[in-house]
Design an enzyme around this catalytic site. Structure first.
Site, PDB file in Angstrom:
ATOM      1  N   HIS A  39      -2.863  -3.282  -5.997  1.00  0.00           N
ATOM      2  CA  HIS A  39      -3.235  -2.979  -4.445  1.00  0.00           C
ATOM      3  C   HIS A  39      -4.703  -3.100  -4.341  1.00  0.00           C
ATOM      4  O   HIS A  39      -5.600  -2.510  -5.005  1.00  0.00           O
ATOM      5  CB  HIS A  39      -2.827  -1.465  -4.096  1.00  0.00           C
ATOM      6  CG  HIS A  39      -3.102  -1.081  -2.807  1.00  0.00           C
ATOM      7  ND1 HIS A  39      -3.486   0.120  -2.611  1.00  0.00           N
ATOM      8  CD2 HIS A  39      -3.163  -1.676  -1.487  1.00  0.00           C
ATOM      9  CE1 HIS A  39      -3.596   0.294  -1.304  1.00  0.00           C
ATOM     10  NE2 HIS A  39      -3.234  -0.726  -0.856  1.00  0.00           N
ATOM     11  N   GLU A  74      -6.081  -1.044  -7.246  1.00  0.00           N
ATOM     12  CA  GLU A  74      -5.085  -0.050  -7.783  1.00  0.00           C
ATOM     13  C   GLU A  74      -3.830  -0.350  -8.427  1.00  0.00           C
ATOM     14  O   GLU A  74      -3.324  -1.225  -7.647  1.00  0.00           O
ATOM     15  CB  GLU A  74      -5.092   1.033  -6.606  1.00  0.00           C
ATOM     16  CG  GLU A  74      -4.354   2.153  -6.588  1.00  0.00           C
ATOM     17  CD  GLU A  74      -4.175   2.767  -5.399  1.00  0.00           C
ATOM     18  OE1 GLU A  74      -4.592   4.284  -5.396  1.00  0.00           O
ATOM     19  OE2 GLU A  74      -4.071   2.437  -4.370  1.00  0.00           O
ATOM     20  N   ASN A 117      -4.783   5.976  -0.786  1.00  0.00           N
ATOM     21  CA  ASN A 117      -4.111   6.264   0.202  1.00  0.00           C
ATOM     22  C   ASN A 117      -3.611   7.732   0.414  1.00  0.00           C
ATOM     23  O   ASN A 117      -3.678   8.345   1.582  1.00  0.00           O
ATOM     24  CB  ASN A 117      -3.041   5.392   0.686  1.00  0.00           C
ATOM     25  CG  ASN A 117      -3.539   4.055   1.320  1.00  0.00           C
ATOM     26  OD1 ASN A 117      -4.581   3.920   1.870  1.00  0.00           O
ATOM     27  ND2 ASN A 117      -2.831   2.831   1.170  1.00  0.00           N
ATOM     28  N   SER A 168       0.907  -1.319   0.093  1.00  0.00           N
ATOM     29  CA  SER A 168       0.168  -0.039  -0.027  1.00  0.00           C
ATOM     30  C   SER A 168       1.012   1.443  -0.208  1.00  0.00           C
ATOM     31  O   SER A 168       0.425   2.269  -0.256  1.00  0.00           O
ATOM     32  CB  SER A 168      -1.024   0.198   1.168  1.00  0.00           C
ATOM     33  OG  SER A 168       0.019  -0.083   2.321  1.00  0.00           O
TER      34      SER A 168
HETATM   35  N1  CAA Z   1     -17.868 -12.547  -0.515  1.00  0.00           N
HETATM   36  C1  CAA Z   1     -18.584 -11.877  -1.212  1.00  0.00           C
HETATM   37  N2  CAA Z   1     -19.529 -11.034  -0.817  1.00  0.00           N
HETATM   38  C2  CAA Z   1     -19.372 -10.766   0.679  1.00  0.00           C
HETATM   39  C3  CAA Z   1     -18.695 -11.359   1.282  1.00  0.00           C
HETATM   40  C4  CAA Z   1     -17.894 -12.321   0.728  1.00  0.00           C
HETATM   41  N3  CAA Z   1     -16.865 -13.045   1.403  1.00  0.00           N
HETATM   42  N4  CAA Z   1     -18.950 -10.927   2.619  1.00  0.00           N
HETATM   43  C5  CAA Z   1     -19.837  -9.901   2.481  1.00  0.00           C
HETATM   44  N5  CAA Z   1     -20.265  -9.877   1.290  1.00  0.00           N
HETATM   45  C6  CAA Z   1     -21.176  -8.838   0.832  1.00  0.00           C
HETATM   46  C7  CAA Z   1     -22.795  -9.004   1.565  1.00  0.00           C
HETATM   47  O1  CAA Z   1     -23.385 -10.059   0.918  1.00  0.00           O
HETATM   48  C8  CAA Z   1     -23.159  -7.366   1.243  1.00  0.00           C
HETATM   49  O2  CAA Z   1     -23.550  -7.673  -0.290  1.00  0.00           O
HETATM   50  P1  CAA Z   1     -24.694  -6.874  -0.477  1.00  0.00           P
HETATM   51  O3  CAA Z   1     -24.679  -5.263  -0.218  1.00  0.00           O
HETATM   52  O4  CAA Z   1     -25.190  -7.146  -1.970  1.00  0.00           O
HETATM   53  O5  CAA Z   1     -25.842  -7.397   0.296  1.00  0.00           O
HETATM   54  C9  CAA Z   1     -21.577  -6.851   1.149  1.00  0.00           C
HETATM   55  O6  CAA Z   1     -20.728  -7.511   0.899  1.00  0.00           O
HETATM   56  C10 CAA Z   1     -21.551  -6.006   2.341  1.00  0.00           C
HETATM   57  O7  CAA Z   1     -21.466  -6.948   3.571  1.00  0.00           O
HETATM   58  P2  CAA Z   1     -22.042  -6.793   5.072  1.00  0.00           P
HETATM   59  O8  CAA Z   1     -23.421  -6.804   4.934  1.00  0.00           O
HETATM   60  O9  CAA Z   1     -21.543  -7.841   5.738  1.00  0.00           O
HETATM   61  O10 CAA Z   1     -21.182  -5.704   5.523  1.00  0.00           O
HETATM   62  P3  CAA Z   1     -21.633  -4.207   5.751  1.00  0.00           P
HETATM   63  O11 CAA Z   1     -22.892  -3.744   4.846  1.00  0.00           O
HETATM   64  O12 CAA Z   1     -21.485  -3.950   7.157  1.00  0.00           O
HETATM   65  O13 CAA Z   1     -20.115  -3.369   5.170  1.00  0.00           O
HETATM   66  C11 CAA Z   1     -18.060  -3.182   4.632  1.00  0.00           C
HETATM   67  C12 CAA Z   1     -19.129  -3.874   5.477  1.00  0.00           C
HETATM   68  C13 CAA Z   1     -18.104  -3.771   3.282  1.00  0.00           C
HETATM   69  C14 CAA Z   1     -16.654  -3.434   5.331  1.00  0.00           C
HETATM   70  C15 CAA Z   1     -18.440  -1.547   4.738  1.00  0.00           C
HETATM   71  O14 CAA Z   1     -18.611  -1.278   6.091  1.00  0.00           O
HETATM   72  C16 CAA Z   1     -17.381  -0.900   4.057  1.00  0.00           C
HETATM   73  O15 CAA Z   1     -17.242  -0.602   2.859  1.00  0.00           O
HETATM   74  N6  CAA Z   1     -16.543  -0.242   4.870  1.00  0.00           N
HETATM   75  C17 CAA Z   1     -15.392   0.655   4.234  1.00  0.00           C
HETATM   76  C18 CAA Z   1     -14.423  -0.277   3.781  1.00  0.00           C
HETATM   77  C19 CAA Z   1     -13.140   0.204   3.223  1.00  0.00           C
HETATM   78  O16 CAA Z   1     -13.164   1.715   2.974  1.00  0.00           O
HETATM   79  N7  CAA Z   1     -12.233  -0.367   2.856  1.00  0.00           N
HETATM   80  C20 CAA Z   1     -10.753   0.125   2.223  1.00  0.00           C
HETATM   81  C21 CAA Z   1     -10.079   0.395   3.150  1.00  0.00           C
HETATM   82  S1  CAA Z   1      -8.702   1.220   2.751  1.00  0.00           S
HETATM   83  C22 CAA Z   1      -7.357   0.172   2.182  1.00  0.00           C
HETATM   84  O17 CAA Z   1      -7.825  -1.090   2.046  1.00  0.00           O
HETATM   85  C23 CAA Z   1      -6.189   0.398   1.386  1.00  0.00           C
HETATM   86  C24 CAA Z   1      -5.106   0.529   2.368  1.00  0.00           C
HETATM   87  O18 CAA Z   1      -4.087   0.290   1.754  1.00  0.00           O
HETATM   88  C25 CAA Z   1      -5.378   0.995   3.951  1.00  0.00           C
END
Ligand code: CAA
Length: 291
Positions: A140, A152, A190, A119
């Site tokens: 990424h 990315e 990021n 990252s």
């Molecule tokens: N496989 C496929 N789909 C899945 C799954 C899996 N293993 N687990 C969950 N899902 C699906 C669910 O079915 C749901 O789909 P629908 O919307 O179609 O119903 C969706 O994924 C969301 O799942 P949940 O309902 O369990 O979870 P949620 O609604 O509470 O969302 C989250 C959880 C996706 C984490 C959400 O809170 C979110 O997007 N948060 C922000 C995450 C983010 O910003 N990530 C990037 C971080 S930065 C990074 O990664 C870069 C770095 O270098 C730091």
């Protein structure tokens, strides 16, 4: 060139997610960890995640079984010798990554593309450890990998257009949207996300608002799925601290400087959800505010 076989090095949070999406998308996938114990822990995480996909109706149980059938774990890097693409997702340590790329370069045939899920570390650092710098790029993935729709890509000054085109076709075949950034610390996501997260910490540190109100503000005010302090706990405070330091070292601008509170929390072992405590005390029964 078409990618048919994939290797993933590292079966932690990111490696397991990457291996899962590759196997689910039809690729013969080998995932490598350092010991049997760590490998089994990662495979268990992967099996739980793929089980959730079935529970949520994203995958049939036949598709799950077929995906698991395409997946193999190993502790030997030599098992990656027949891979078309190897994606590295090990710890964010430059020395470890350079050593790994040097070994992969010796083990893999000349056509293999080597990618890093870093990252923050410049891709040229890893490309220059190999004899194939034209076939090295950044890939990424976002956390959680099976759910987030973005990858990315990072094109080092040595990465060829052909490598990028092959990697793009592969990324899209995973059902992800691909964006491309130059090889500069922070890439796209990021570079924008980290200053925002650091500002939320400063706001909390300075007593501007409660942690709950900062989080609720961004969830209800801008439709973000998580507030910044909840997201920090999710991504990991140690990871954010590490990335912030790299950005600050590179650009020397105050928006990237890690706030003292972040440093203190990381030193105290409050790394977020994974350690049981971050801005919220999960082990103590706290949860981020429901909205
Ligand atoms: N496989 C496929 N789909 C899945 C799954 C899996 N293993 N687990 C969950 N899902 C699906 C669910 O079915 C749901 O789909 P629908 O919307 O179609 O119903 C969706 O994924 C969301 O799942 P949940 O309902 O369990 O979870 P949620 O609604 O509470 O969302 C989250 C959880 C996706 C984490 C959400 O809170 C979110 O997007 N948060 C922000 C995450 C983010 O910003 N990530 C990037 C971080 S930065 C990074 O990664 C870069 C770095 O270098 C730091």
């Amino acid at each position: 060139m078409d990618i048919k076989t994939v290797g993933v090095v590292g079966c932690g949070l990111m490696g397991a997610g990457i291996a899962e999406v590759c196997a689910r998308s039809g690729y013969d996938t080998v995932v490598r960890e350092v010991t049997d114990e760590v490998l089994e822990k990662g495979m268990e995480r992967l099996r739980r995640s793929i089980g959730t996909a079935v529970e949520r109706g994203k995958l049939s149980s036949e598709e799950r079984d077929a995906a698991l059938g395409r997946l193999r774990g190993s502790t030997r890097l030599e098992e990656l010798a027949d891979r078309d693409l190897v994606i590295e997702a090990v710890v964010e340590s430059l020395d470890t990554k350079r050593e790994l790329f040097r070994t992969l370069d010796a083990v893999c045939p000349p056509h293999t593309i080597l990618a890093s899920n870093t990252s923050s570390i410049p891709i040229i650092e890893m490309a220059s450890a190999t004899q194939r710098p034209d076939r090295v790029l950044g890939m990424h993935f976002m956390n959680p990998v099976p759910v987030m729709r973005l990858i990315e890509f990072v094109q080092a000054i040595t990465t060829s257009e052909e490598t990028l085109a092959t990697a793009r076709a592969f990324g899209e075949s995973l059902g992800k949207r691909v964006i491309v950034a130059k090889d500069r610390a922070g890439f796209i996501v990021n570079m924008l996300l980290v200053p925002y997260l650091l500002e939320a910490i400063r706001m909390y540190e300075n007593g501007v608002a409660s942690r709950e109100d900062i989080d609720i503000g961004m969830v209800l005010g801008t439709n973000h799925p998580m507030g910044p302090l909840t997201l920090l706990d999710y991504v990991g405070l140690d990871t954010t601290y590490y990335i912030a330091n790299i950005l600050f070292e590179e650009f020397r601008q105050s928006q990237y400087a890690p706030p003292p509170l972040l440093k203190q929390m990381v030193t105290a072992g409050f790394h977020g959800r994974k350690s049981g405590r971050g801005f919220y005390d999960y082990a103590g029964g706290e949860q981020p505010p429901k909205v």
